[in-house]
Design a protein around this motif. Structure first.
Motif, PDB file in Angstrom:
ATOM      1  N   THR A  40       0.836  -1.210   0.000  1.00 34.56           N
ATOM      2  CA  THR A  40       0.000   0.000   0.000  1.00 34.56           C
ATOM      3  C   THR A  40       0.862   1.248   0.000  1.00 34.56           C
ATOM      4  O   THR A  40       0.593   2.231  -0.714  1.00 34.56           O
ATOM      5  CB  THR A  40      -0.933   0.008   1.217  1.00 34.56           C
ATOM      6  N   GLY A  41       1.929   1.219   0.825  1.00 26.54           N
ATOM      7  CA  GLY A  41       2.832   2.365   0.862  1.00 26.54           C
ATOM      8  C   GLY A  41       3.478   2.617  -0.487  1.00 26.54           C
ATOM      9  O   GLY A  41       3.564   3.757  -0.959  1.00 26.54           O
ATOM     10  N   LYS A  42       3.953   1.509  -1.100  1.00 28.61           N
ATOM     11  CA  LYS A  42       4.564   1.655  -2.418  1.00 28.61           C
ATOM     12  C   LYS A  42       3.548   2.148  -3.446  1.00 28.61           C
ATOM     13  O   LYS A  42       3.848   3.012  -4.291  1.00 28.61           O
ATOM     14  CB  LYS A  42       5.154   0.324  -2.865  1.00 28.61           C
ATOM     15  N   ALA A  43       2.329   1.562  -3.368  1.00 27.98           N
ATOM     16  CA  ALA A  43       1.287   1.972  -4.323  1.00 27.98           C
ATOM     17  C   ALA A  43       0.927   3.440  -4.135  1.00 27.98           C
ATOM     18  O   ALA A  43       0.768   4.196  -5.106  1.00 27.98           O
ATOM     19  CB  ALA A  43       0.054   1.088  -4.155  1.00 27.98           C
ATOM     20  N   CYS A  44       0.800   3.826  -2.849  1.00 25.93           N
ATOM     21  CA  CYS A  44       0.464   5.240  -2.589  1.00 25.93           C
ATOM     22  C   CYS A  44       1.558   6.156  -3.108  1.00 25.93           C
ATOM     23  O   CYS A  44       1.287   7.194  -3.724  1.00 25.93           O
ATOM     24  CB  CYS A  44       0.252   5.453  -1.086  1.00 25.93           C
ATOM     25  N   LYS A  45       2.821   5.769  -2.835  1.00 24.29           N
ATOM     26  CA  LYS A  45       3.933   6.593  -3.299  1.00 24.29           C
ATOM     27  C   LYS A  45       3.975   6.640  -4.818  1.00 24.29           C
ATOM     28  O   LYS A  45       4.174   7.695  -5.437  1.00 24.29           O
ATOM     29  CB  LYS A  45       5.242   6.042  -2.748  1.00 24.29           C
TER      30      LYS A  45
END
Length: 376
Positions: A40-45
């Protein structure tokens, strides 16, 4: 008392197997959650980076469109200034045409005031009528050009307004996109709150209508040249007509001087004839008196002597001379009347020419003097 061996499952104590299973499941779930958090963090970034890139790209696009619109707006403003200047020039040219037409019509009207005998459809009249036709044509064309320029100014002002509105909207959109690009996940208090946004649609760039219809302006310039040529032709016709009328007037004045001199001579010769007639009549009276007295001589003395013959011949010759003198006086009176008629006719024609010269050289020249046709 014997002690019985019981398994944990049998004694009702902790189920280690289930606990192990649950623990393993929890550990697996925790691992999945960690992976989910990382993903999720990678996707958000990644999505945030993509959004920032898209916003930056959109800002660059808007900036490019703004520059294009600013160039178009600058062109429109320059074109409006040029059209306004051109409109002023054409309006002044139209006013000049109206003044020239008024002067031409006044010249025609003034020339109609000439004496009917001198009111000829001469070269000047023909040139004035041609000049009137040319000026009316140019004035009509200039009026059409003024109308077209006025309409083009209206269209350009409308395009300028839409360009300014488009620039304003693009500036607002750019400010919003810049704000969006600067936002972070920590710059908003409630990440679940979202503002109503609308998809930024590509703005329709307003392309101003270019002023390309310059054919009428070129025609106006050409007709201005034609009008200048026609004015020059009319002026030349006026000058030639004035010179011809001056020459004719001078000839008639010279002829009048000769006629007046001849009239004075006729009056003098008539007076001399009358004096000669009177003198001859006195001599005739003298001869007749002598004859009458000689008839009173004694009868034997009344002979036809040389003196009597001379007196009779003298009476006869004097009578003939007096008759000729009287005829000469009558003929002199006829000649004098003819010369007087010539005098009156010459004086009338000189007055007519003087009036025509005054109209052409003074009145019409004053009307035409202010006419200045510049290039449109």
């Amino acid at each position: 008392m014997s002690v019985q061996n019981h398994s944990p499952q049998q004694t009702g104590g902790p189920n280690l197997l289930n606990t192990e299973i649950i623990r393993n499941q929890a550990e697996l779930f925790r691992g999945e959650c960690m992976r989910l958090i990382q993903e999720t963090g990678k996707a958000c970034k990644r999505m945030n980076d993509d959004t920032i890139k898209q916003l930056d790209q959109r800002n660059r696009n808007i900036q490019f469109l703004k520059k294009e619109l600013e160039l178009k707006l600058e062109e429109i403003i320059l074109e409006l200034d040029a059209l306004t200047t051109l409109q002023s020039r054409v309006v002044k040219a139209l006013e000049t045409c109206k003044e020239a037409l008024r002067a031409t019509v006044l010249c025609l009207e003034e020339r109609m005031k000439c004496v009917p005998s001198d009111r000829l459809h001469d070269v000047v009249d023909r040139e004035l009528l041609k000049e009137k036709e040319v000026i009316e044509g140019v004035a009509s064309l200039l009026q059409r050009v003024v109308d077209q320029i006025t309409e083009q100014i209206r269209l350009n002002r409308s395009a300028k307004y839409h360009l300014e509105q488009d620039l304003k909207e693009k500036f607002e959109a750019q400010c919003i996109d810049n704000s969006c690009a600067l936002m972070t996940s920590h710059s908003i208090e409630n990440p679940h709150q979202s503002k109503n946004t609308s998809t930024l649609l590509p703005s329709l760039t307003v392309t101003p209508k270019q002023w390309e219809n310059t054919s009428d302006i070129n025609i106006a310039k050409q007709t201005a040249t034609d009008m200048q040529k026609q004015l020059q032709a009319t002026t030349m016709a006026f000058q030639m007509n004035i010179q011809e009328n001056k020459s004719l007037k001078s000839q008639m004045e010279n002829q009048l001087a000769k006629v007046l001199s001849e009239l004075a001579g006729q009056q003098k010769i008539r007076e001399d004839l009358q004096v000669a007639t009177t003198e001859a009549e006195r001599f005739l009276s003298l001869a007749q008196t002598r004859l009458h007295l000689r008839h009173q001589r004694p009868a034997k003395e009344q002979c036809h002597d040389p003196a009597q013959s001379q007196l009779l011949s003298e009476v006869q010759q004097l009578t003939a001379q007096i008759s000729r003198l009287r005829k000469a006086v009558a003929h002199s009176e006829e000649e004098q009347r003819a010369i007087v008629r010539c005098q009156l006719e010459l004086q009338e024609n000189i007055e007519i020419k003087a009036n025509s010269l005054y109209i052409d050289e003074v009145v019409c020249t004053q009307h035409r003097e202010p006419i200045i046709i510049n290039n449109f």
